[in-house]
Scaffold this motif. Structure first.
Motif, PDB file in Angstrom:
ATOM      1  N   THR A  11       0.857  -1.172   0.000  1.00 52.98           N
ATOM      2  CA  THR A  11       0.000   0.000   0.000  1.00 52.98           C
ATOM      3  C   THR A  11       0.898   1.228   0.000  1.00 52.98           C
ATOM      4  N   PRO A  12       1.227   1.726  -1.186  1.00 51.14           N
ATOM      5  CA  PRO A  12       2.132   2.880  -1.234  1.00 51.14           C
ATOM      6  C   PRO A  12       1.441   4.145  -0.746  1.00 51.14           C
ATOM      7  N   GLY A  13       2.265   5.058  -0.253  1.00 51.89           N
ATOM      8  CA  GLY A  13       1.743   6.354   0.138  1.00 51.89           C
ATOM      9  C   GLY A  13       1.308   7.131  -1.095  1.00 51.89           C
ATOM     10  N   GLU A  71      24.598   2.580  -9.760  1.00 53.16           N
ATOM     11  CA  GLU A  71      25.888   3.175 -10.116  1.00 53.16           C
ATOM     12  C   GLU A  71      25.824   3.929 -11.439  1.00 53.16           C
ATOM     13  N   ARG A  72      24.884   3.569 -12.301  1.00 54.30           N
ATOM     14  CA  ARG A  72      24.737   4.244 -13.601  1.00 54.30           C
ATOM     15  C   ARG A  72      23.765   5.428 -13.548  1.00 54.30           C
ATOM     16  N   MET A  73      23.083   5.615 -12.434  1.00 55.93           N
ATOM     17  CA  MET A  73      22.094   6.688 -12.316  1.00 55.93           C
ATOM     18  C   MET A  73      22.765   8.056 -12.343  1.00 55.93           C
ATOM     19  N   PRO A  74      22.329   8.942 -13.240  1.00 59.06           N
ATOM     20  CA  PRO A  74      22.918  10.281 -13.276  1.00 59.06           C
ATOM     21  C   PRO A  74      22.411  11.173 -12.129  1.00 59.06           C
ATOM     22  N   GLU A  75      21.212  10.897 -11.645  1.00 58.64           N
ATOM     23  CA  GLU A  75      20.626  11.724 -10.584  1.00 58.64           C
ATOM     24  C   GLU A  75      21.119  11.243  -9.219  1.00 58.64           C
ATOM     25  N   PRO A  76      21.836  12.078  -8.458  1.00 53.28           N
ATOM     26  CA  PRO A  76      22.410  11.654  -7.182  1.00 53.28           C
ATOM     27  C   PRO A  76      21.382  11.139  -6.167  1.00 53.28           C
ATOM     28  N   GLN A  77      20.221  11.786  -6.103  1.00 55.49           N
ATOM     29  CA  GLN A  77      19.226  11.364  -5.118  1.00 55.49           C
ATOM     30  C   GLN A  77      18.690   9.967  -5.444  1.00 55.49           C
ATOM     31  N   MET A  78      18.384   9.695  -6.699  1.00 58.35           N
ATOM     32  CA  MET A  78      17.900   8.373  -7.082  1.00 58.35           C
ATOM     33  C   MET A  78      18.987   7.324  -6.865  1.00 58.35           C
ATOM     34  N   ARG A  79      20.232   7.685  -7.186  1.00 52.74           N
ATOM     35  CA  ARG A  79      21.350   6.769  -6.945  1.00 52.74           C
ATOM     36  C   ARG A  79      21.427   6.415  -5.463  1.00 52.74           C
ATOM     37  N   ALA A  80      21.298   7.420  -4.600  1.00 55.20           N
ATOM     38  CA  ALA A  80      21.354   7.185  -3.151  1.00 55.20           C
ATOM     39  C   ALA A  80      20.199   6.306  -2.687  1.00 55.20           C
ATOM     40  N   TYR A  81      19.000   6.528  -3.215  1.00 56.26           N
ATOM     41  CA  TYR A  81      17.848   5.708  -2.841  1.00 56.26           C
ATOM     42  C   TYR A  81      18.070   4.244  -3.209  1.00 56.26           C
ATOM     43  N   LEU A  82      18.555   4.008  -4.441  1.00 53.62           N
ATOM     44  CA  LEU A  82      18.762   2.635  -4.883  1.00 53.62           C
ATOM     45  C   LEU A  82      19.902   1.959  -4.122  1.00 53.62           C
ATOM     46  N   LEU A  83      20.968   2.697  -3.841  1.00 52.14           N
ATOM     47  CA  LEU A  83      22.066   2.118  -3.075  1.00 52.14           C
ATOM     48  C   LEU A  83      21.628   1.801  -1.647  1.00 52.14           C
ATOM     49  N   ALA A  84      20.799   2.662  -1.065  1.00 51.30           N
ATOM     50  CA  ALA A  84      20.281   2.377   0.275  1.00 51.30           C
ATOM     51  C   ALA A  84      19.440   1.107   0.260  1.00 51.30           C
ATOM     52  N   PHE A  85      18.632   0.931  -0.784  1.00 54.80           N
ATOM     53  CA  PHE A  85      17.823  -0.291  -0.910  1.00 54.80           C
ATOM     54  C   PHE A  85      18.727  -1.507  -1.043  1.00 54.80           C
ATOM     55  N   ALA A  86      19.756  -1.410  -1.889  1.00 52.36           N
ATOM     56  CA  ALA A  86      20.666  -2.543  -2.092  1.00 52.36           C
ATOM     57  C   ALA A  86      21.434  -2.869  -0.813  1.00 52.36           C
ATOM     58  N   ASP A  87      21.817  -1.853  -0.058  1.00 52.61           N
ATOM     59  CA  ASP A  87      22.605  -2.067   1.158  1.00 52.61           C
ATOM     60  C   ASP A  87      21.761  -2.507   2.342  1.00 52.61           C
ATOM     61  N   GLY A  89      18.141  -3.226   2.240  1.00 58.01           N
ATOM     62  CA  GLY A  89      17.021  -4.118   1.984  1.00 58.01           C
ATOM     63  C   GLY A  89      15.664  -3.472   2.139  1.00 58.01           C
ATOM     64  N   TYR A  90      15.600  -2.169   2.293  1.00 59.73           N
ATOM     65  CA  TYR A  90      14.304  -1.499   2.307  1.00 59.73           C
ATOM     66  C   TYR A  90      14.380  -0.207   1.520  1.00 59.73           C
ATOM     67  N   MET A  91      13.232   0.226   1.062  1.00 67.83           N
ATOM     68  CA  MET A  91      13.146   1.362   0.144  1.00 67.83           C
ATOM     69  C   MET A  91      13.015   2.675   0.918  1.00 67.83           C
ATOM     70  N   VAL A  92      13.804   3.638   0.508  1.00 69.20           N
ATOM     71  CA  VAL A  92      13.689   4.982   1.061  1.00 69.20           C
ATOM     72  C   VAL A  92      12.544   5.679   0.336  1.00 69.20           C
ATOM     73  N   THR A  93      11.635   6.255   1.088  1.00 70.26           N
ATOM     74  CA  THR A  93      10.498   6.979   0.519  1.00 70.26           C
ATOM     75  C   THR A  93      10.449   8.374   1.119  1.00 70.26           C
ATOM     76  N   GLU A  94       9.545   9.191   0.637  1.00 72.06           N
ATOM     77  CA  GLU A  94       9.380  10.517   1.216  1.00 72.06           C
ATOM     78  C   GLU A  94       8.997  10.422   2.694  1.00 72.06           C
ATOM     79  N   ALA A  95       8.287   9.365   3.042  1.00 76.33           N
ATOM     80  CA  ALA A  95       7.832   9.205   4.422  1.00 76.33           C
ATOM     81  C   ALA A  95       8.967   8.856   5.381  1.00 76.33           C
ATOM     82  N   ASN A  96      10.026   8.189   4.891  1.00 81.00           N
ATOM     83  CA  ASN A  96      11.089   7.791   5.822  1.00 81.00           C
ATOM     84  C   ASN A  96      12.467   8.379   5.491  1.00 81.00           C
ATOM     85  N   GLN A  97      12.571   9.179   4.441  1.00 80.53           N
ATOM     86  CA  GLN A  97      13.879   9.669   4.015  1.00 80.53           C
ATOM     87  C   GLN A  97      14.567  10.534   5.070  1.00 80.53           C
TER      88      GLN A  97
END
Length: 124
Positions: A11-13, A71-87, A89-97
């Motif tokens: 159930t996404p926000g 690592e290929r993402m040009p946008e730093p914020q999206m890169r950080a979100y995906l790396l946080a998920f990979a490291d 195991g959970y997704m960074v969202t506006e609600a928890n960032q």
């Protein structure tokens, strides 16, 4: 949320809703292209693209692919979100960032057992 049969309900926000919907549609399209049929209720959403039948993707393989994409993402914020998920195991969202600082994760050493010189208590 996971039910008694192990099915997960997402159930996404409000802010994440369109992105989650788009991602699920993409997975459905990939499934259809690979297996030649619609995804059923017992099929894994994240399936192994190299398998001849719908089996769940190996979590380690999926995280490695996510890290490569990040690592290929040009946008730093999206890169950080995906790396946080990979490291983590959970997704960074506006609600928890706000709980993330963007610094590398560190682990504190485990507490010393009670009774040891470092842990205090009796027997020290």
């Amino acid at each position: 949320m996971t039910d008694a049969q192990g099915r997960v309900t997402v159930t996404p926000g409000e802010a994440e809703g369109p992105q989650v919907t788009d991602a699920l549609r993409q997975q459905q399209e990939l499934f259809r292209a690979k297996l030649g049929r619609e995804m059923g209720p017992t099929d894994p959403v994240f399936f192994d693209p190299d398998a001849d039948e719908p089996v769940p993707v190996d979590p380690g393989k999926m995280m490695a692919e996510i890290r490569q994409e990040a690592e290929r993402m040009p946008e730093p914020q999206m890169r950080a979100y995906l790396l946080a998920f990979a490291d983590c195991g959970y997704m960074v969202t506006e609600a928890n960032q706000h709980t993330f600082c963007g610094l590398p994760a560190t682990r504190s050493p485990p507490p010393a057992p009670r009774g040891s010189p470092q842990g205090g208590g009796r027997g020290a």
